[in-house]
Design an enzyme around this catalytic site. Structure first.
Site, PDB file in Angstrom:
ATOM      1  N   TRP A  11      39.125  49.872  43.389  1.00 26.21           N
ATOM      2  CA  TRP A  11      39.772  50.140  42.092  1.00 26.21           C
ATOM      3  C   TRP A  11      40.474  48.922  41.498  1.00 26.21           C
ATOM      4  O   TRP A  11      41.040  49.013  40.405  1.00 26.21           O
ATOM      5  CB  TRP A  11      40.770  51.289  42.244  1.00 26.21           C
ATOM      6  N   HIS A 102      37.340  39.556  49.287  1.00 23.57           N
ATOM      7  CA  HIS A 102      36.644  39.862  48.030  1.00 23.57           C
ATOM      8  C   HIS A 102      36.570  38.589  47.189  1.00 23.57           C
ATOM      9  O   HIS A 102      37.502  37.762  47.223  1.00 23.57           O
ATOM     10  CB  HIS A 102      37.401  40.973  47.279  1.00 23.57           C
ATOM     11  N   GLU A 104      37.166  37.986  44.218  1.00 23.89           N
ATOM     12  CA  GLU A 104      38.329  37.746  43.345  1.00 23.89           C
ATOM     13  C   GLU A 104      39.490  37.159  44.147  1.00 23.89           C
ATOM     14  O   GLU A 104      40.263  36.348  43.633  1.00 23.89           O
ATOM     15  CB  GLU A 104      38.712  39.062  42.641  1.00 23.89           C
ATOM     16  N   GLY A 235      32.915  48.926  41.924  1.00 26.98           N
ATOM     17  CA  GLY A 235      34.123  48.687  41.144  1.00 26.98           C
ATOM     18  C   GLY A 235      34.185  49.630  39.957  1.00 26.98           C
ATOM     19  O   GLY A 235      34.568  50.797  40.080  1.00 26.98           O
ATOM     20  N   GLY A 236      33.778  49.128  38.794  1.00 25.01           N
ATOM     21  CA  GLY A 236      33.901  49.861  37.526  1.00 25.01           C
ATOM     22  C   GLY A 236      33.440  51.317  37.582  1.00 25.01           C
ATOM     23  O   GLY A 236      34.145  52.218  37.109  1.00 25.01           O
TER      24      GLY A 236
END
Ligand code: PGA
Length: 250
Positions: A11, A102, A104, A235-236
């Protein structure tokens, strides 16, 4: 790898505790109608909410088979580490797993392979499952460095890990994350075989390999047929109960 498929929801920095509770109310009511009712033990579901919504997640999932974890942790559980997340606390509130490395975290927060290796080992030492993420950038793919990049990430990231303990790997091409650009079936097939071979070379061939990067209900079925695709990190499309449920049903 066993035939059990793993569906993990990342999330990121979305959903406060109230939105988290609302999501699980809807998701669990939907899942109990179909998924849990059909005793679908062939799949395992994990949620990775943002840190402040972990407690709401823990309470919401208390009586369900659905698992959860944090999106990051520090490599030690306690001490003077302002702003960090303790994997021990994740465990104390009923968590099962921690996302590690991850893209990111690697890119925006400058996490390097050595730190990632320490985190993976720490999470395993607590009896939790690291969900260890790897993947190449577009530039690396275009300059034919996929093998080199993934090999370095795997060899270094797992250098302190224990192959007799549980570990899940997520292959996520960085250029496919949050972009709507999905890797082609041929690319996924070739790269998952490569990831499997690399994991085998360090005795981690029993680890499930998830694919991540713009997975949606309309591409999940096809991707799941590919050898060595043991599930997804989403994710999204995991932010809405029905769209994530549609992916789990694939
Ligand atoms: P995405 O994100 O499904 O939105 O591409 C995947 C991830 O970052 O794990």
């Amino acid at each position: 790898m066993s035939s059990k498929k793993i569906f993990a929801a990342n999330w990121k920095l979305h959903k406060n505790p109230a939105q988290t509770r609302e999501f699980f109310k809807n998701f669990l009511s939907e899942a109990s109608k179909s998924l849990f009712a059909s005793s679908n033990s062939e799949s395992e579901i994990y949620f990775f909410p943002s840190a402040i919504s972990l407690e709401a997640t823990s309470q919401s999932l208390k009586d369900s088979p659905v698992k959860f974890g944090s999106q990051n942790c520090y490599s030690l559980s306690q001490g003077a580490f302002t702003g960090e997340i303790s994997a021990q606390v994740v465990k104390d509130i009923g968590g099962h797993s921690v996302l590690i490395g991850h893209s990111e975290r690697r890119k925006i927060f400058n996490e390097v392979d050595q730190l990632i290796a320490d985190k993976v080992a720490h999470v395993q030492s607590l009896g939790l499952t690291p969900l260890f993420c790897i993947g190449e950038t577009l530039e690396e793919r275009e300059s034919n460095k996929v093998k080199q990049v993934l090999e370095t990430q795997i060899r270094m990231g797992l250098s302190k890990a224990d192959s007799t303990k549980s570990l899940i790997v997520a292959y996520e091409p960085v250029w496919a994350i949050g972009t709507g650009k999905i890797a082609s079936s041929a690319q996924v097939k070739e790269t998952h075989q490569l990831v499997y071979d690399l994991l085998k070379s360090v005795s981690f061939e029993k680890s499930a390999i998830l694919y991540g990067g713009s997975v949606k209900p309309d591409n999940s079925k096809e991707l799941l047929q590919i050898p060595h695709v043991d599930g997804f990190l989403v994710g999204g499309a995991s932010l809405e109960p029905l769209s994530f449920m549609a992916i789990v049903r694939s």
